[in-house]
Design a protein around this motif. Structure first.
Motif, PDB file in Angstrom:
ATOM      1  N   PRO A  93       2.342   9.209  45.682  1.00  0.00           N
ATOM      2  CA  PRO A  93       3.305   8.585  45.068  1.00  0.00           C
ATOM      3  C   PRO A  93       4.909   8.953  44.981  1.00  0.00           C
ATOM      4  CG  PRO A  93       1.488   7.623  43.897  1.00  0.00           C
ATOM      5  CD  PRO A  93       1.125   9.007  44.996  1.00  0.00           C
ATOM      6  N   GLU A  94       4.723  10.246  44.508  1.00  0.00           N
ATOM      7  CA  GLU A  94       6.166  10.821  44.147  1.00  0.00           C
ATOM      8  C   GLU A  94       6.785  11.365  45.514  1.00  0.00           C
ATOM      9  OE1 GLU A  94       3.267  11.537  40.859  1.00  0.00           O
ATOM     10  OE2 GLU A  94       3.199  11.803  42.953  1.00  0.00           O
ATOM     11  N   SER A 144       4.997   6.343  54.526  1.00  0.00           N
ATOM     12  CA  SER A 144       6.416   6.418  54.122  1.00  0.00           C
ATOM     13  C   SER A 144       7.422   6.456  55.213  1.00  0.00           C
ATOM     14  CB  SER A 144       6.570   7.506  53.150  1.00  0.00           C
ATOM     15  OG  SER A 144       6.424   8.858  53.921  1.00  0.00           O
TER      16      SER A 144
END
Length: 292
Positions: A93-94, A144
């Motif tokens: 997630p980061e 992403s």
């Protein structure tokens, strides 16, 4: 012309800067961690002036400081090339948030910071370096990158529509696929696939092999950027997605009438079986769910 080129230290960004330098522009080379080539290199190619500015495009204050430095140095900006990018395989997630910030938030910040000046001078060009990944769906292990590039393509069209509403014919934006360029970002992503995807060794091996398909010259994208910045395609491709692998001259000769016949050309869209009532806006008759 006064272009800002983000990610100017990478293969694609450096080629964009070199192509603009040959046009005799005042260049703004934006970098984060790796410094771009020496100013003398671009001056030797013909750049009228060169300003190197460190900026983390993922952070709004850093983008604000970049715009402040550029306007103090040159007074105005005619061209923005949003080239800086991040691309992780199956990121946590980061890292996903960081990739999104670089690929989408950064271009948004800089467009919004520079658009008021472009509106005032009633001219300007934004070249968002996106990817063919943004028009492909359902690709595993590249969430992403695919998601952020698709959003950037759509963002390009939205900001263009806002300029069009105000009749700013000489403010034109484009989303570009720069080709399959063997950049450091691409090499790092795929070369580390076996380590990044230990649970999917077959898939990782195929990704490593994909590096061999990245053989396009970054200068093709650079030359297309310079051509589009002149405005020669603004009445045809403004706000649209363009793959530099296509022949720009041929597309411009044919696309005008073709886009009039099919406005969805060079845009993101979804096709349906049948049709959506009123374009998906409001149903003719209210729908009452049984029992409520």
């Amino acid at each position: 012309m006064w272009p800002i080129d983000t990610g100017s230290a990478g293969a694609i960004g450096k080629a964009v800067a070199e192509c603009f330098a040959t046009a005799g522009v005042k260049l703004v080379l934006v970098y984060n961690r790796t410094q771009p080539a020496a100013k003398e290199h671009f001056a030797g190619l013909g750049a009228a002036d060169v300003l190197a500015v460190q900026c983390n495009v993922a952070e709004l204050p850093s983008c604000q400081d970049l715009v402040r430095q550029v306007t103090e140095a040159f007074g105005t900006v005619d061209i923005l090339v949003n080239n800086a990018g991040a691309n992780g395989l199956e990121p946590p997630p980061e890292s996903f948030i960081y990739d999104l910030a670089v690929n989408l938030h950064g271009p948004y910040y800089l467009m919004r910071l520079l658009m008021p000046a472009m509106r005032t001078q009633r001219s300007g060009c934004v070249l968002n370096i996106t990817s063919r990944a943004g028009v492909l769906s359902g690709v595993p292990f590249s969430t992403s990158y695919h998601a952020s590039k698709a959003a950037l393509i759509n963002l390009t069209g939205c900001v263009q529509s806002e300029a069009d509403v105000d009749g700013l014919d000489d403010v034109h934006l484009y989303a570009l696929h720069p080709g399959g360029v063997r950049s450091e970002m691409t090499l790092n992503k795929y070369k580390n696939a076996l380590e990044t995807l230990p649970d999917h060794p077959d898939r990782a091996a195929k990704l490593v092999q994909r590096v061999d398909n990245y053989n396009d010259s970054p200068y093709l994208n650079g030359m297309v950027c310079v051509a589009l910045a002149t405005g020669l395609a603004r009445h045809v491709l403004r706000g649209r997605y363009f793959d530099v692998g296509q022949d720009l001259e041929d597309v411009l000769a044919l696309a005008g009438d073709a886009i009039k016949a099919d406005p969805e050309l060079y845009t993101l869209h979804t096709r349906y079986l049948g049709s959506v009532p009123d374009g998906g806006a409001v149903l003719d008759e209210p729908f009452n769910f049984p029992g409520f």
